[in-house]
Structure formats: C-alpha cells, structure tokens
Design a protein around this motif. Structure first.
Motif, PDB file in Angstrom:
ATOM      1  N   LEU A   1     -24.532 -38.615  36.285  1.00 19.33           N
ATOM      2  CA  LEU A   1     -24.906 -40.027  36.454  1.00 19.33           C
ATOM      3  C   LEU A   1     -24.027 -40.766  37.461  1.00 19.33           C
ATOM      4  O   LEU A   1     -23.824 -41.970  37.347  1.00 19.33           O
ATOM      5  CB  LEU A   1     -24.895 -40.766  35.114  1.00 19.33           C
ATOM      6  N   THR A   2     -23.506 -40.062  38.461  1.00 22.16           N
ATOM      7  CA  THR A   2     -22.643 -40.710  39.454  1.00 22.16           C
ATOM      8  C   THR A   2     -23.290 -40.814  40.830  1.00 22.16           C
ATOM      9  O   THR A   2     -22.674 -41.309  41.760  1.00 22.16           O
ATOM     10  CB  THR A   2     -21.301 -39.966  39.594  1.00 22.16           C
ATOM     11  N   ASN A   3     -24.521 -40.341  40.958  1.00 23.07           N
ATOM     12  CA  ASN A   3     -25.189 -40.369  42.257  1.00 23.07           C
ATOM     13  C   ASN A   3     -26.654 -40.739  42.037  1.00 23.07           C
ATOM     14  O   ASN A   3     -27.420 -39.961  41.461  1.00 23.07           O
ATOM     15  CB  ASN A   3     -25.054 -38.991  42.923  1.00 23.07           C
ATOM     16  N   SER A   4     -27.045 -41.920  42.511  1.00 16.41           N
ATOM     17  CA  SER A   4     -28.408 -42.417  42.278  1.00 16.41           C
ATOM     18  C   SER A   4     -29.471 -41.489  42.847  1.00 16.41           C
ATOM     19  O   SER A   4     -30.523 -41.291  42.228  1.00 16.41           O
ATOM     20  CB  SER A   4     -28.569 -43.813  42.882  1.00 16.41           C
ATOM     21  N   LYS A   5     -29.217 -40.923  44.013  1.00 15.97           N
ATOM     22  CA  LYS A   5     -30.210 -40.019  44.620  1.00 15.97           C
ATOM     23  C   LYS A   5     -30.395 -38.762  43.776  1.00 15.97           C
ATOM     24  O   LYS A   5     -31.518 -38.293  43.600  1.00 15.97           O
ATOM     25  CB  LYS A   5     -29.808 -39.661  46.053  1.00 15.97           C
ATOM     26  N   LYS A   6     -29.303 -38.241  43.244  1.00 14.97           N
ATOM     27  CA  LYS A   6     -29.416 -37.061  42.371  1.00 14.97           C
ATOM     28  C   LYS A   6     -30.123 -37.406  41.070  1.00 14.97           C
ATOM     29  O   LYS A   6     -30.905 -36.616  40.552  1.00 14.97           O
ATOM     30  CB  LYS A   6     -28.036 -36.466  42.081  1.00 14.97           C
ATOM     31  N   ILE A   7     -29.839 -38.589  40.539  1.00 17.55           N
ATOM     32  CA  ILE A   7     -30.511 -39.013  39.309  1.00 17.55           C
ATOM     33  C   ILE A   7     -32.015 -39.000  39.531  1.00 17.55           C
ATOM     34  O   ILE A   7     -32.777 -38.426  38.742  1.00 17.55           O
ATOM     35  CB  ILE A   7     -30.036 -40.420  38.863  1.00 17.55           C
ATOM     36  N   GLU A   8     -32.472 -39.601  40.623  1.00 13.46           N
ATOM     37  CA  GLU A   8     -33.908 -39.662  40.911  1.00 13.46           C
ATOM     38  C   GLU A   8     -34.485 -38.276  41.206  1.00 13.46           C
ATOM     39  O   GLU A   8     -35.584 -37.950  40.757  1.00 13.46           O
ATOM     40  CB  GLU A   8     -34.187 -40.620  42.061  1.00 13.46           C
ATOM     41  N   LYS A   9     -33.750 -37.462  41.945  1.00 14.98           N
ATOM     42  CA  LYS A   9     -34.210 -36.095  42.257  1.00 14.98           C
ATOM     43  C   LYS A   9     -34.455 -35.302  40.970  1.00 14.98           C
ATOM     44  O   LYS A   9     -35.506 -34.681  40.799  1.00 14.98           O
ATOM     45  CB  LYS A   9     -33.158 -35.377  43.105  1.00 14.98           C
ATOM     46  N   TRP A  10     -33.484 -35.347  40.059  1.00 17.67           N
ATOM     47  CA  TRP A  10     -33.605 -34.552  38.840  1.00 17.67           C
ATOM     48  C   TRP A  10     -34.621 -35.135  37.875  1.00 17.67           C
ATOM     49  O   TRP A  10     -35.316 -34.393  37.188  1.00 17.67           O
ATOM     50  CB  TRP A  10     -32.239 -34.330  38.194  1.00 17.67           C
ATOM     51  N   PHE A  11     -34.745 -36.466  37.824  1.00 15.15           N
ATOM     52  CA  PHE A  11     -35.811 -37.051  37.011  1.00 15.15           C
ATOM     53  C   PHE A  11     -37.166 -36.582  37.525  1.00 15.15           C
ATOM     54  O   PHE A  11     -38.024 -36.161  36.745  1.00 15.15           O
ATOM     55  CB  PHE A  11     -35.767 -38.584  37.023  1.00 15.15           C
ATOM     56  N   LYS A  12     -37.362 -36.653  38.825  1.00 17.10           N
ATOM     57  CA  LYS A  12     -38.661 -36.266  39.394  1.00 17.10           C
ATOM     58  C   LYS A  12     -38.976 -34.801  39.069  1.00 17.10           C
ATOM     59  O   LYS A  12     -40.050 -34.477  38.567  1.00 17.10           O
ATOM     60  CB  LYS A  12     -38.677 -36.503  40.900  1.00 17.10           C
ATOM     61  N   ARG A  13     -38.031 -33.934  39.337  1.00 17.98           N
ATOM     62  CA  ARG A  13     -38.240 -32.500  39.116  1.00 17.98           C
ATOM     63  C   ARG A  13     -38.404 -32.177  37.633  1.00 17.98           C
ATOM     64  O   ARG A  13     -39.344 -31.495  37.225  1.00 17.98           O
ATOM     65  CB  ARG A  13     -37.063 -31.719  39.698  1.00 17.98           C
TER      66      ARG A  13
ATOM     67  N   PRO B   1     -40.373 -45.766  34.772  1.00 20.06           N
ATOM     68  CA  PRO B   1     -39.065 -46.435  34.849  1.00 20.06           C
ATOM     69  C   PRO B   1     -38.487 -46.730  33.453  1.00 20.06           C
ATOM     70  O   PRO B   1     -37.278 -46.619  33.250  1.00 20.06           O
ATOM     71  CB  PRO B   1     -39.368 -47.725  35.619  1.00 20.06           C
ATOM     72  N   GLN B   2     -39.340 -47.067  32.494  1.00 24.35           N
ATOM     73  CA  GLN B   2     -38.870 -47.322  31.126  1.00 24.35           C
ATOM     74  C   GLN B   2     -38.247 -46.057  30.535  1.00 24.35           C
ATOM     75  O   GLN B   2     -37.161 -46.104  29.946  1.00 24.35           O
ATOM     76  CB  GLN B   2     -40.022 -47.804  30.238  1.00 24.35           C
ATOM     77  N   GLU B   3     -38.926 -44.929  30.679  1.00 26.81           N
ATOM     78  CA  GLU B   3     -38.412 -43.668  30.138  1.00 26.81           C
ATOM     79  C   GLU B   3     -37.098 -43.285  30.812  1.00 26.81           C
ATOM     80  O   GLU B   3     -36.157 -42.837  30.140  1.00 26.81           O
ATOM     81  CB  GLU B   3     -39.445 -42.557  30.317  1.00 26.81           C
ATOM     82  N   LYS B   4     -37.020 -43.462  32.115  1.00 30.64           N
ATOM     83  CA  LYS B   4     -35.782 -43.139  32.838  1.00 30.64           C
ATOM     84  C   LYS B   4     -34.625 -43.986  32.310  1.00 30.64           C
ATOM     85  O   LYS B   4     -33.533 -43.463  32.075  1.00 30.64           O
ATOM     86  CB  LYS B   4     -35.960 -43.375  34.335  1.00 30.64           C
TER      87      LYS B   4
END
Length: 133
Positions: A94-106, A118-121
């Motif tokens: 949880l220290t890199n916003s781009k990684k957070i979004e990448k892993w959520f998407k995948r 967005p609510q689930e995230k």
C-alpha cells in the motif's frame, strides 16, 4: 538500543507512508462517489467467493493471500509464494498508488471475473491497512 530505535523509526516511517498512499487512493475513490468505507465489508469481500456464476473457478482473495494477512500466501495456480499483505509485516504494501491500481485490476478480474468498484477497493484497503492494529 540503537537498533531498536532505528527499527521503530523505520516502522513509523513505513506506516506513515502506507497511510498517506492509502489515503490518496481512498480520496480518489471518494471523488468517484464511493464511501464511506468499511473494513468489515472489505473482510467479507476478502473471504467471500464473488464470481458472477459459481463454478470450479470460484475464487476468493484469501485463496491466494490467505485468511491471516500476517503470513505469506501462495498462488493457487502457480504455487508462487506471495508476501504477507499486512503492511506492518511487508512494509512495501500500500505504498505505491500505481501498484495498488495494477493489482486491483489484475486480481479483481481474476478473482471476481470483473473489476472491483471504487467502494470495494476502499473497503479492501481499509481491511488490509487495519491489520496493523
């Protein structure tokens, strides 16, 4: 003594970074109309099978990451070891916003057969972040 002080300082710094980055992500989700966020809803999502049509590929976050976020997980298909999700154990979480979004998407697509809302995230971030306390 110096080692303990240094480790305490590093933990406080890492925790501050986790909260700042997570808060940045949460604010982005709020701007999309999500919230208020609930770590218990995140926990339920973590443990629940959420495929649109239950089948042999019915998956949960906990299948790979485990129910105890303090322990390493293991990918159910590849067998790859996954670092613990608890940011107090794995400070890079949880220290890199781009990684957070990448892993959520995948992971949302693979686990739930769709992207997370967005609510689930937000609920999941609070659940993961709250493992600290």
């Amino acid at each position: 003594m110096k080692y303990n002080l240094l480790m305490s300082l590093l933990l406080v710094t890492a925790t501050s970074q986790v909260f700042a980055t997570a808060d940045e992500s949460l604010n982005g989700y709020r701007n999309q109309g999500a919230g208020p966020f609930n770590p218990m809803a995140g926990r339920q999502l973590w443990l629940k099978a959420n495929r649109p049509v239950p089948d042999t590929d019915d998956r949960r976050c906990s299948d790979c990451h485990g129910k105890n976020l303090n322990l390493p997980g293991k990918h159910i298909r590849t067998g790859k070891v996954i670092d613990p999700m608890n940011p107090a154990i794995a400070p890079e979480r949880l220290t890199n916003s781009k990684k957070i979004e990448k892993w959520f998407k995948r992971n949302c697509k693979w686990t739930f057969g769709r992207e997370c809302t967005p609510q689930e995230k937000g609920d999941l971030i609070l659940f993961i972040r709250n493992q600290n306390g």
